[in-house]
Scaffold this motif. Sequence first.
Motif, short mmCIF file in Angstrom:
data_model
loop_
_atom_site.label_atom_id
_atom_site.label_comp_id
_atom_site.label_asym_id
_atom_site.label_seq_id
_atom_site.Cartn_x
_atom_site.Cartn_y
_atom_site.Cartn_z
N ALA A 653 0.96 -1.45 -0.17
CA ALA A 653 0.09 -0.13 0.14
C ALA A 653 1.09 0.98 0.08
O ALA A 653 1.74 1.38 0.59
CB ALA A 653 -0.88 0.18 0.79
N GLY A 654 0.67 1.64 -0.59
CA GLY A 654 1.27 2.88 -1.17
C GLY A 654 2.58 3.71 -2.08
O GLY A 654 2.40 4.24 -2.18
N TYR A 655 2.34 2.47 -2.93
CA TYR A 655 3.55 2.06 -3.84
C TYR A 655 2.62 1.86 -4.88
O TYR A 655 1.40 1.48 -4.77
CB TYR A 655 5.07 1.50 -3.06
CG TYR A 655 5.36 1.74 -2.22
CD1 TYR A 655 6.77 2.47 -2.34
CD2 TYR A 655 4.79 1.75 -0.84
CE1 TYR A 655 8.13 3.33 -1.50
CE2 TYR A 655 5.93 1.86 0.06
CZ TYR A 655 6.98 2.56 -0.41
OH TYR A 655 7.59 2.89 1.48
N ASN A 673 7.63 3.34 -7.01
CA ASN A 673 7.41 4.24 -5.91
C ASN A 673 6.47 4.88 -4.99
O ASN A 673 5.57 4.30 -5.17
CB ASN A 673 6.88 5.74 -7.46
CG ASN A 673 8.42 6.68 -7.96
OD1 ASN A 673 8.92 6.37 -7.32
ND2 ASN A 673 8.15 6.92 -9.28
N GLY A 674 7.20 5.78 -4.33
CA GLY A 674 5.42 6.01 -3.15
C GLY A 674 4.92 6.95 -4.20
O GLY A 674 4.30 7.56 -5.39
N GLY A 683 10.63 12.55 -3.54
CA GLY A 683 10.31 10.72 -3.28
C GLY A 683 10.70 10.17 -2.64
O GLY A 683 11.68 10.54 -1.93
N ASP A 684 10.00 9.41 -2.96
CA ASP A 684 9.84 8.21 -0.91
C ASP A 684 9.57 6.86 -2.43
O ASP A 684 8.88 6.23 -2.61
CB ASP A 684 8.89 7.89 -0.47
CG ASP A 684 9.15 7.10 0.62
OD1 ASP A 684 10.21 6.03 0.58
OD2 ASP A 684 8.56 6.53 1.12
N MET A 723 6.58 -4.66 2.69
CA MET A 723 7.75 -4.56 3.45
C MET A 723 8.43 -5.54 4.26
O MET A 723 9.31 -5.42 3.91
CB MET A 723 7.73 -2.79 3.81
CG MET A 723 6.50 -1.85 2.65
SD MET A 723 8.06 -2.37 0.94
CE MET A 723 8.95 -0.42 1.54
N GLU A 724 7.88 -5.49 5.18
CA GLU A 724 9.01 -6.07 6.30
C GLU A 724 9.28 -7.48 6.18
O GLU A 724 9.90 -8.24 6.59
CB GLU A 724 8.02 -6.14 7.80
CG GLU A 724 6.66 -6.71 7.80
CD GLU A 724 5.80 -6.53 7.56
OE1 GLU A 724 4.74 -6.52 7.93
OE2 GLU A 724 5.64 -4.55 7.21
#
Length: 773
Positions: A653-655, A673-674, A683-684, A723-724
């Motif tokens: 989520a968020g990418y 990408n974010g 950018g993130d 992500m983790e």
Amino acid sequence: METDETDRVLPFQLQFDKPVASQVKIAEWNPEKDLLAMVTEDSKILLHRFNWQRLWTISPGRNITSLCWRPDGKAIAVGLEDGTISLHDVENGKLLRSLKSHTVAVVCLNWEEEGQLIRDDSKNSSSYEDRTSRFFPPAPRVPRMPGVVSGDTGFMDDSEDSYRELSNSSYQRFNILCSGDKDGSICFSIFGIFPIGKINIHKFSVPTPFIDKQTPRQILNSSIYKVSLSKDLCRLIVMCSGELNENRESRESQMVRQGMHSLVLDTSIFLKRKSELHQLAQQASNIEDLTEVIRASLSVMCKQWSDAMHTFHEKFDYLSTLIIDHALDSTPQEEFLSLLGGARTSSAVHQFLVNSLGEVGVKRVLKVICGTAKELQRIVLDHLQPAAEIIGFRMGELRGLSRWRARYHGIGLDEMLINNATEKSGMILVQIERFMRVLSSVEQQFSNFFNWLLKCIKLLMQEPSDQLLPYNSELVVIFLKFLYDQDPVKQLLEVDHDIEVDLETMQRVKELVQFGGFSDCEYLQRTLAKEFQQMEDSFKEAFLMPFTTISRKMLCEDLLPLFPLPSSSSSASASVSMAIPMSISYYEDASQAVSSHQTCQHSFVDYVCFQVPDEPFSDIANCIGVIRGFTHDLSSSKNGYTSLEAVLLYVPAGYECVDLSLYKDSQIVLLLNGASASSESSGDACMMIVQASELPFISISRFTDLNLWNLYQLKDSTVQLQMENEKVRNIPHSVIAPLAVSASRGVACVFAARKRALVYILEEDEEEVPDTE
């Protein structure tokens, strides 16, 4: 994966972060060296070392649409918008070869060589020996235009050694260059230099092996996105867009679905006839190279002789003007014959020889013509004749192979066509011998004529002429009658000129034909240039047969509809093909359970990874699709089961996915990408590695109608990437495609929207101190 010890550990070491002058649209790592080739938005190719030292920059002058390396890393193939594929030397970027295989933009390239696991030492094509070097010195080079220094000409000079290495495939492992264009055509060339096949997706009748009813299907308006040849060269996976048309009995019930499809093509002819194709490509490609030497030689010779004759006529045409000015009713030849016969010299001839031409003018023109004649003889002896002799030998080798019908008839090596081409290669040697005789005679005639003119000028000026070279009066008469206003040398160098041969000579030629050895009775009526044109045409006809034969043997085995595309994308262009990230790779399958029931000859399993567009799937958004076992599925179905498996991955989520690449050991590298990032912001972004072999793949049913897109079967079985739980490296930039990953070197290059390049080392040591930015 355990995460409690990696909260502070950055999994990928940042090697460097460098600015780039122009945004990069294509990037590929060299498979054997630490070199990165990049294509900028203004279509320049940059080659950088791993330490970012630039080695060279070239600009083809046309829009670059694709790029790939030769498997040994010594050459790079570049696809252009006009359909041309150019090969460049890795050392200096020099153009080695250019092939016009397509008529539209080449949007994807794939260069694959025979895998280590399929080599058979007893029948390995790499052991094929080219016997030409036993009987001939090194092949001649293309002649240079006089007065042009090395490096200033379009002909090859300092890149000759690289070019020879590219063309000399005797010790190369067998490899195939595949190229796809936006009109659905796929071309194949052996060693990247010898075209061996071309197919078009539109013309395929797509089979449906898993459906009982035999309804023909075609993919219309297709555009190739990606091609990937298997390690054993037996299968080609094609990703293409187009309209899947199901031709049913009534037009009202026809189905037309626009979308992305994956095809499997049977290219097993490359493996089955590897040795035969290797030898054919070796001989034919060298013959084509030598043909270019002959073409360039004839061009240089024609240009030089035309310049020499222009110098002659520029001086002697003035005599015709003087004859008219003096109101004489004669021709220059008649005036010279009168002077030769001892008659009174006319005022026009006297003025021309003494005042206009002079002794200096005669010597200058004599030097130009005789010097040019000797230069033409040198070109013939150093370039033209050696090239023709080696061509004759290589055609003789092919002639012998063509008679081995059990092996070579299957690849289209036609004995009759090869025999015709062999005879033409012999006739070019006959024409070269005749040209040398004519050139030598013309040089002698010109030299004798000018010696006589020098004698006449001395007599007219009442100067001693004892030191002058003697001349032959009969040869002067012959020159004035047949050579003064005619040019037999130029005629032999022209294509559109026919030579008149008397009936007696033609009858003798026909009698010689009865003894055997050749069947062409009309070769004396052709010029050297015309003979070369016919020889070249015979080569094209002979080599077109294997091209056509191999093309017909490549068939479509299977079709997998993936997902629909908007109608605006159905006529996909090169820019659209870059908009959907996708990657295809083959890995050695170590699973005994899988390999035990598969009938595939070699233990390779294919992976196809792609981003699923959000627009057509409202209930499947921001997903990555992964498919494996596509090439095995057809053989597995014969045993009553399907080996095709797939999985859908939800991007965190968020990418959103920018690009992706299959890495070694069945890993997928994702560039994310974010969702809120823009090119203006810092950018993130992040780079993530997912172990594909550990994903919960599910089997896709293939025994249903094609009314449903196959990904619909997976919408209830998606996997959410966390992500983790994965190897993730945050990137403090907004990133853009492309993502360049090197499986052999273990590195990845990421490009930021703010024109920066970041290189990461993917193979880190777990015990090393983690890198911090």
